[in-house]
Design an enzyme around this catalytic site. Structure first.
Site, short mmCIF file in Angstrom:
data_model
loop_
_atom_site.label_atom_id
_atom_site.label_comp_id
_atom_site.label_asym_id
_atom_site.label_seq_id
_atom_site.Cartn_x
_atom_site.Cartn_y
_atom_site.Cartn_z
N PHE A 139 9.35 -12.13 -34.51
CA PHE A 139 8.61 -12.80 -33.32
C PHE A 139 9.63 -12.51 -32.08
CE2 PHE A 139 7.45 -15.97 -30.22
CZ PHE A 139 6.36 -15.61 -30.18
N ASP A 192 18.02 -10.64 -30.97
CA ASP A 192 17.08 -11.72 -30.49
C ASP A 192 17.58 -12.95 -31.01
OD1 ASP A 192 15.12 -13.28 -29.57
OD2 ASP A 192 13.54 -12.25 -30.16
N LYS A 211 15.38 -20.23 -25.35
CA LYS A 211 15.26 -21.54 -26.08
C LYS A 211 16.22 -22.65 -25.50
CE LYS A 211 11.53 -20.68 -29.14
NZ LYS A 211 11.26 -19.20 -29.46
C1 LIG Z 1 10.47 -18.40 -29.12
C2 LIG Z 1 11.01 -16.88 -29.18
C3 LIG Z 1 10.74 -15.86 -28.41
C4 LIG Z 1 9.84 -16.00 -26.91
O1 LIG Z 1 10.21 -16.87 -26.37
P1 LIG Z 1 9.24 -17.39 -24.96
O2 LIG Z 1 10.37 -18.37 -24.09
O3 LIG Z 1 8.14 -18.16 -25.66
O4 LIG Z 1 8.94 -16.35 -24.43
C5 LIG Z 1 11.13 -14.72 -28.55
N1 LIG Z 1 12.17 -14.43 -29.72
C6 LIG Z 1 12.27 -15.41 -30.53
C7 LIG Z 1 13.16 -15.35 -31.75
C8 LIG Z 1 11.67 -16.64 -30.43
O5 LIG Z 1 11.98 -17.68 -31.28
#
Ligand SMILES: *Cc1c(COP(=O)(O)O)cnc(C)c1O
Length: 391
Positions: free
Chosen positions: A130, A215, A244
């Site tokens: 994700f 990520d 986050k």
């Molecule tokens: C939540 C998340 C995103 C996206 O972040 P947003 O602030 O919602 O755009 C991208 N990568 C990972 C691993 C995430 O957990």
């Protein structure tokens, strides 16, 4: 008119939170909840942390917004601290995880294309990944449920099985520019990559001249007991996306890169109106004050050890409800034998907030500041909820 004024893109639980105190959330109807979701790993220092509140108040009295046409002191300070405490040499600030990933992908493509390799644009990602909800990041994540109705896909993403080095190697073509992996898949259901796999990605990226992107939007910023999850594998990426937990609840994202990878991100190549605004920088600098304080990250690890040791026997007690406990530090997944949504609802009925994840997992992402009392309370609620679900 049947559509709600708020566009109904979320399946929301019928509760409104009025305020928070540390690891606790208080609803408008007076109910108190122990927040082991932390706004999906966002409120890393809990709610209304005095140091964060003071920092944001002080900044609010001075300057809210200032264009990136000018120097921003908070950015320079935060960037230097991130650089001093990571593999990176430079940082771009944005407002979300998806934006941090967009910057990461753009930086990787430009790295090749600015050197004349115009054909290099493809990015290899992992199944179960994700990376956000923009057009590019839903294509990167490759999940049908996120892509449905939003065709055509942004071109240039290839997906392989998470953790499979043979598939990774086989997917590399002359057009490949980069590899993107979450060191611990979050939305996918708290699935940690092996350290060997992460190191293998470094080897393969070097062998083929690819940009290695991690990520760490969910697993970064101290959640695993290190500032960055990839540190456990002692591997150095070229680019990392962060968001986050970084602002402790204030929207902020960051794309960290080595000098080599970001060499061609010169003036005019990328931008964001709000990215790195003074309020966001005040919040994130305050978060780092706490997270980088001596002993804080070590404490996250000892807290996590206590939580895991109390959680494991309770999970083992209810084999009709739970499978295993997995993850790292305070990024915990409980695999479920019954629908995870039912478990999350039952936990909430007992006063504990958690989050569903892929692979029928319940995610526990408590604030990093929890102590013995919160651990005992949470495990007690899980025990009671699971007993009812087993009956
Ligand atoms: C939540 C998340 C995103 C996206 O972040 P947003 O602030 O919602 O755009 C991208 N990568 C990972 C691993 C995430 O957990």
């Amino acid at each position: 008119m049947t559509i709600t004024a708020v566009m109904p893109t979320y399946a929301r639980t019928d509760v409104v939170f009025d305020r928070g105190e540390g690891a606790w959330l208080i609803a408008t109807d007076g109910r108190r909840f122990l927040d082991f979701g932390a706004g999906i790993a966002v409120t890393a220092l809990g709610h209304a942390h005095p140091h964060l509140v003071a920092a944001l108040k002080a900044q609010a009295e001075k300057l809210w917004h200032c264009s990136n046409l000018y120097r921003i002191a908070g950015q320079e300070k935060l960037a230097q601290r991130l650089v001093d405490n990571s593999f990176a040499d430079t940082v771009f600030f944005c407002n979300s995880g998806a934006e941090a990933m967009e910057c990461a992908i753009k930086t990787a493509r430009r790295f090749h294309q600015a050197q004349g390799a115009k054909h290099k644009y493809r990015v290899i990602t992992a199944r179960g990944a994700f990376h956000g909800r923009t057009l590019a990041t839903i294509s990167a994540g490759g999940q049908e449920k996120h892509l449905d109705g939003f065709a055509p896909r942004v071109e240039g993403f290839d997906q392989v099985a998470f953790g499979n080095m043979n598939e990774m190697r086989a997917a590399i073509t002359p057009q490949t520019a980069a590899i993107v992996v979450e060191p611990i898949q979050g939305e996918g259901g708290i699935v940690p990559a092996d350290a060997d796999y992460l190191r293998g990605l470094r080897t393969v990226a070097d062998e083929f001249g690819l940009v290695l992107i991690f990520d760490e939007v969910q697993c970064g910023l101290g959640r695993t007991g290190k500032l960055f999850a990839h540190e456990w594998a002692r591997v150095k990426p070229d680019i990392v996306a962060l968001a986050k937990g970084l602002g402790g609840g204030f929207p902020v994202g960051a794309c960290l890169a080595t000098e080599r990878a970001a060499k061609f991100m010169s003036a005019g190549t990328h931008g964001s109106t709000f990215g790195g605004n003074p309020l966001a920088m005040a919040a994130a600098n305050a978060v780092l004050d706490v997270v980088l304080a001596p002993g804080f990250l070590e404490k996250v690890t000892t807290t996590a050890e206590k939580l895991w040791s109390k959680l494991q026997p309770v999970v083992a007690k209810y084999p009709k409800v739970f499978g295993q406990v997995r993850g790292k530090g305070l990024m915990i997944g409980l695999t479920c034998k019954i629908p995870n949504g039912d478990v999350v609802a039952k936990l909430m009925a007992h006063g504990l907030l958690s989050v569903v994840g892929g692979d029928n997992v319940v995610r526990l992402l408590p604030p990093l500041i929890i102590g013995e009392a919160e651990i005992d309370a949470a495990v007690g609620m899980i025990d009671k909820a699971a007993a009812e679900l087993s009956a």
